[in-house]
Design an enzyme around this catalytic site. Structure first.
Site, mmCIF file in Angstrom:
data_model
loop_
_atom_site.group_PDB
_atom_site.id
_atom_site.type_symbol
_atom_site.label_atom_id
_atom_site.label_comp_id
_atom_site.label_asym_id
_atom_site.label_seq_id
_atom_site.Cartn_x
_atom_site.Cartn_y
_atom_site.Cartn_z
ATOM 1 N N GLY A 132 0.836 -1.189 0.000
ATOM 2 C CA GLY A 132 0.000 0.000 0.000
ATOM 3 C C GLY A 132 0.869 1.236 0.000
ATOM 4 N N ALA B 274 2.821 0.857 3.528
ATOM 5 C CA ALA B 274 3.360 -0.392 4.060
ATOM 6 C C ALA B 274 3.432 -1.487 3.005
ATOM 7 C CB ALA B 274 2.498 -0.862 5.232
ATOM 8 N N VAL C 217 3.465 -5.874 2.924
ATOM 9 C CA VAL C 217 3.157 -7.029 3.762
ATOM 10 C C VAL C 217 3.775 -8.292 3.164
ATOM 11 C CG1 VAL C 217 1.331 -8.380 4.870
ATOM 12 C CG2 VAL C 217 0.989 -5.935 4.466
ATOM 13 N N LYS D 202 4.229 -6.874 8.514
ATOM 14 C CA LYS D 202 3.854 -5.620 7.866
ATOM 15 C C LYS D 202 4.967 -4.611 8.092
ATOM 16 C CE LYS D 202 0.172 -2.159 7.641
ATOM 17 N NZ LYS D 202 -1.169 -1.790 8.092
ATOM 18 N N ASP E 157 -11.150 0.284 6.648
ATOM 19 C CA ASP E 157 -10.512 -0.365 5.492
ATOM 20 C C ASP E 157 -10.853 -1.851 5.445
ATOM 21 O OD1 ASP E 157 -9.052 -0.462 3.157
ATOM 22 O OD2 ASP E 157 -7.112 -0.704 4.152
#
EC number: 2.7.11.22
Length: 344
Positions: A21, A24, A26, A41, A136
Site C-alpha cells: 500500500g 506499508a 506485507v 507488515k 478499510d
C-alpha cells in the site's frame, strides 16, 4: 536476555510478498523457532513532517490500537520492532478471506458464509463499542488462522470516533467496499462506513466475485445506484448537501432477491440493512448480530471445519505475487531506489 533488533529480524524467514500500500508492504514469513506462519507488515517511516520521533504516525496509531484491542476476532500483535527505515509489525496468519473467495475449488456453503460474517461482525461490534472505526474492511484484511478463526487486521486507517463535530478524510476504504457517503465526500461519518463494507464482503462471498467493482468514484456510485436504485432526499436526508454530491439518473435498481437468488429471506433482510443508503439508519454490528439470520439453521460452521485454501491456489497466488515483486524491483531499479539487500 532480550534480543536486539537485528537478531529479532533474523528469527523470521520471508516466504512471499503479499501486497503493498501507500504506507506499508506485507510479507508472509515463517518463525524459524516455532515454524508458525506470520504476517510481517513493514511500515515505511515518513519524512520528518510526517513522523514523530522518527516514527510514522500511521505506525504509532496501528501499534497503539493493536495493543489496546483484545478480542478473538481481532488480530493480535506478536512483536513490533524498527530496523533502518522500516517498522515491522508481526501477526499470526495462515490465509485470508480473499484467497478463500478466489479459490474456485472450494465450495462455500451457507453455513461457511454465516461463520465468516458472524466472526467479522463480532470483531467489528467490539471495535465500535470501543469507539474505533476500522475504515478499510475488505476480504484480504480479514485473516484466518490455522483454527479457522477470522480476525480483523490492518489497522493503518483505523480511527477513534464519537465527537459530533470531528472531521475525517473521506479517502478511506478501498473503493469497491466504500460507502456512498464517502464517495460523495462526507467528512463526518460513523460506523455506517464499516457496515457498508461488511455488506459488500457478504455479497462477494455469495457471488464469488466483487459485487460492485467501479474503476473511479463516479463509476462506483453509478454501479451502486444501478444495482440498488438511486436514493432520494426522502430515503437519504441530507444526501444533496454532501461536499462532492452530484445528481444521478433515477435508476429503479434490481431487487436483491434477483441478484442473490440463493439467499433466503433472513439473509436478504441482513443485506438490505447493510445496504441502506441513509447511514443513520443503516444496520449496526450489534443490530445485525441480533437478526434472525444468525439464530436459524444452518448454524455457522465451526472454525476447524471451515474450508482451507487449495495448495495449487496458494501456489498460483505466490506466483502472481512473485511477478508483482519482480515488477516492484524493476521499477525501483529504473527509479534508482533499489536497496542492495531487502531486510525486515
Amino acid at each position: 536476555m532480550a534480543l536486539d533488533v537485528k537478531s529479532r529480524a533474523k528469527l523470521y524467514e520471508k516466504l512471499d510478498f503479499l501486497g503493498e500500500g501507500q504506507f506499508a508492504t506485507v510479507y508472509k514469513a515463517r518463525d524459524k523457532t516455532t515454524n508458525t506462519i506470520v504476517a510481517i507488515k513493514k511500515i515505511k517511516v515518513g519524512h520528518r513532517t510526517e513522523a514523530k520521533d522518527g516514527i510514522n504516525r500511521t505506525a504509532l496509531r496501528e501499534i497503539k490500537l493493536l495493543q489496546e484491542l483484545s478480542h478473538p476476532n481481532i488480530i493480535g500483535l506478536l512483536d513490533a520492532f524498527g530496523h533502518k527505515s522500516n517498522i515491522s509489525l508481526l501477526c499470526f496468519m495462515e490465509t485470508d478471506l480473499e484467497v478463500i473467495i478466489k479459490d474456485t475449488s472450494l465450495v462455500l456453503t451457507p453455513a461457511n458464509i454465516k461463520a465468516y460474517i458472524l466472526m467479522s461482525l463480532q470483531g467489528l461490534e467490539y471495535m465500535h463499542n470501543h469507539w474505533i472505526l476500522h475504515r478499510d474492511l475488505k476480504p484480504n484484511n480479514l485473516l484466518l488462522d490455522e483454527n479457522g478463526v477470522l480476525k480483523l487486521a490492518d489497522f493503518g486507517l483505523a480511527k477513534a470516533f464519537g465527537s459530533p463535530n470531528r472531521v475525517y478524510t473521506h479517502q478511506v476504504v478501498t473503493r469497491w467496499y466504500r460507502a456512498p457517503e464517502l464517495l460523495f465526500g462526507a467528512r463526518m461519518y460513523g460506523v455506517g462506513v464499516d457496515m457498508w463494507a461488511v455488506g459488500s464482503i457478504l455479497a462477494e462471498l455469495l457471488l464469488r466475485v466483487p459485487f460492485l467493482a467501479g474503476d473511479s468514484d463516479l463509476d462506483q456510485l453509478t454501479g451502486i445506484f444501478e444495482a440498488l436504485g438511486t436514493p432520494t432526499e426522502e430515503t437519504w436526508p441530507g444526501m444533496s448537501n454532501l461536499p462532492d454530491y452530484v445528481s444521478f439518473k433515477l435508476f429503479p435498481g434490481t431487487p436483491l432477491e434477483h441478484i442473490f437468488s440463493a439467499a433466503g429471506d433472513d439473509l436478504l433482510e441482513l443485506l438490505k440493512g447493510l445496504f441502506t443508503f441513509n447511514p443513520c439508519t443503516r444496520t449496526t454490528a450489534s443490530q445485525a448480530l441480533k437478526m434472525r439470520y444468525f439464530s436459524i439453521r444452518p448454524g455457522p460452521t465451526p472454525g476447524p471445519q471451515l474450508p482451507r485454501p487449495n495448495s495449487s491456489t496458494e501456489a498460483l497466488k505466490e506466483k502472481e505475487n512473485l511477478l508483482i515483486g519482480i515488477k516492484r524491483k524493476r521499477d525501483s531499479i529504473e527509479q534508482g531506489t533499489l536497496k542492495k539487500k531487502l531486510v525486515f
